[in-house]
Motif scaffolding. Sequence first.
Motif, PDB file in Angstrom:
ATOM      1  N   SER A 131       0.841  -1.196   0.000  1.00  0.00           N
ATOM      2  CA  SER A 131       0.000   0.000   0.000  1.00  0.00           C
ATOM      3  C   SER A 131       0.876   1.246   0.000  1.00  0.00           C
ATOM      4  O   SER A 131       2.054   1.186   0.378  1.00  0.00           O
ATOM      5  CB  SER A 131      -0.917   0.011   1.230  1.00  0.00           C
ATOM      6  OG  SER A 131      -1.798  -1.090   1.222  1.00  0.00           O
ATOM      7  N   PRO A 132       0.328   2.394  -0.387  1.00  0.00           N
ATOM      8  CA  PRO A 132       1.149   3.604  -0.439  1.00  0.00           C
ATOM      9  C   PRO A 132       1.512   4.129   0.941  1.00  0.00           C
ATOM     10  O   PRO A 132       0.746   3.987   1.898  1.00  0.00           O
ATOM     11  CB  PRO A 132       0.251   4.597  -1.191  1.00  0.00           C
ATOM     12  CG  PRO A 132      -1.137   4.098  -0.997  1.00  0.00           C
ATOM     13  CD  PRO A 132      -1.030   2.623  -0.903  1.00  0.00           C
ATOM     14  N   SER A 133       2.672   4.711   1.033  1.00  0.00           N
ATOM     15  CA  SER A 133       3.098   5.466   2.200  1.00  0.00           C
ATOM     16  C   SER A 133       3.633   6.793   1.673  1.00  0.00           C
ATOM     17  O   SER A 133       4.689   6.829   1.028  1.00  0.00           O
ATOM     18  CB  SER A 133       4.176   4.720   2.991  1.00  0.00           C
ATOM     19  OG  SER A 133       4.586   5.472   4.114  1.00  0.00           O
ATOM     20  N   ILE A 134       2.883   7.862   1.909  1.00  0.00           N
ATOM     21  CA  ILE A 134       3.171   9.178   1.322  1.00  0.00           C
ATOM     22  C   ILE A 134       3.618  10.127   2.420  1.00  0.00           C
ATOM     23  O   ILE A 134       2.969  10.216   3.471  1.00  0.00           O
ATOM     24  CB  ILE A 134       1.928   9.734   0.609  1.00  0.00           C
ATOM     25  CG1 ILE A 134       1.457   8.751  -0.467  1.00  0.00           C
ATOM     26  CG2 ILE A 134       2.208  11.106   0.003  1.00  0.00           C
ATOM     27  CD1 ILE A 134       0.061   9.041  -0.992  1.00  0.00           C
ATOM     28  N   ASP A 135       4.721  10.820   2.198  1.00  0.00           N
ATOM     29  CA  ASP A 135       5.243  11.791   3.166  1.00  0.00           C
ATOM     30  C   ASP A 135       5.231  13.183   2.564  1.00  0.00           C
ATOM     31  O   ASP A 135       5.700  13.392   1.438  1.00  0.00           O
ATOM     32  CB  ASP A 135       6.674  11.437   3.565  1.00  0.00           C
ATOM     33  CG  ASP A 135       6.733  10.347   4.620  1.00  0.00           C
ATOM     34  OD1 ASP A 135       5.978  10.444   5.605  1.00  0.00           O
ATOM     35  OD2 ASP A 135       7.517   9.396   4.453  1.00  0.00           O
ATOM     36  N   LEU A 136       4.691  14.129   3.327  1.00  0.00           N
ATOM     37  CA  LEU A 136       4.714  15.539   2.937  1.00  0.00           C
ATOM     38  C   LEU A 136       5.387  16.330   4.046  1.00  0.00           C
ATOM     39  O   LEU A 136       4.994  16.239   5.210  1.00  0.00           O
ATOM     40  CB  LEU A 136       3.293  16.057   2.726  1.00  0.00           C
ATOM     41  CG  LEU A 136       3.172  17.560   2.418  1.00  0.00           C
ATOM     42  CD1 LEU A 136       3.775  17.879   1.048  1.00  0.00           C
ATOM     43  CD2 LEU A 136       1.719  18.015   2.490  1.00  0.00           C
ATOM     44  N   ILE A 137       6.417  17.091   3.687  1.00  0.00           N
ATOM     45  CA  ILE A 137       7.115  17.976   4.619  1.00  0.00           C
ATOM     46  C   ILE A 137       6.731  19.411   4.268  1.00  0.00           C
ATOM     47  O   ILE A 137       6.772  19.804   3.096  1.00  0.00           O
ATOM     48  CB  ILE A 137       8.647  17.808   4.534  1.00  0.00           C
ATOM     49  CG1 ILE A 137       9.031  16.338   4.691  1.00  0.00           C
ATOM     50  CG2 ILE A 137       9.323  18.658   5.598  1.00  0.00           C
ATOM     51  CD1 ILE A 137       8.639  15.724   5.998  1.00  0.00           C
TER      52      ILE A 137
END
Length: 320
Positions: A131-137
């Motif tokens: 499954s996706p693992s999305i990171d936003l900084i």
Amino acid sequence: MTQSAATQVGRFHAGRMSEGLPRCLDAWRVTTDDAATATRIADLLGGEVQPNGAGGGLAHEVLTAHESVRVLVDGPAALSSHLILWHGHNVAHHCDGVDFLSPEEKKGQPCGCPRLLQDRKNEARKGSGPSPSIDLIFRIAAAPTLGEFRFRSGSWTLAEQLAKLDEALRRVNGPALCDLALELVVYTTRMGRDYSYRKPVLTVLGSPDTVRAETPLTAKSAPQPAPSVPSRRTNRSPGPTTPVRPNPPSPVSVDADSALLRRAAEALGTSGHQETVAAALSAVVQSKQQSTELDQLREQVAHIASIAERALRGESTPRT
């Protein structure tokens, strides 16, 4: 720029653990180890600082009153994603959709994931695919000196938008002002039951020179903690309704309302402002007195929506 965990002062969350169960929220939850940062978050976004009893390693949490926050994203490098499959506490599959990212002996080799996103979703639902693992900084646009925050999501909806978001961030060619929101989605099952949930949405607005840093005020912006609801989709009971006499909106608010109505229409599958507003309220207003009250409310909403629609078309609005 290179994102470093050392510069991050906190995290944004769409939910929290409560009594051992995950619960989704109507507004953003922020956690941090720094008490001063937590206090500043409460000043900016509402809510109160409290001990973080939901786990995650950070000492303080704020259940804010905002479902949308204007943020500053430092280019495409601030948004990253990968695919991961866990077996217990162990990683069984870790890739970028094309090649393995780990373990080291497999890194760079083809991962074998389907090319189509829907096929990947199907494999993930069966438990046989990642499954996706999305990171936003990002930084909070109204207080960029606070430092960087992280939001991590496994949303397939957000994963579908990654290519467009990357392109939009590249077009800005520098730090971009964006809206990070928990967007309400309301739908009706084939059995006629109304359900709702919130999905994370990132909207690229433009450069800081062309967009204001402050988040526009919304109905959620009152200084009260956001209520939590079980992650299992459930109906909600209405609060008291106070009739409001509409005023003709200013040019700035007309643009914002028009965009919001278009996004709501896409989520609800409706056409026309009246149908969109009525459909959203129909899902929210659920109680034993629903029948009579909702019929009356729909009449008021139709009138309000009609006035709003005329204003959005630039027509004169008669006073009532």
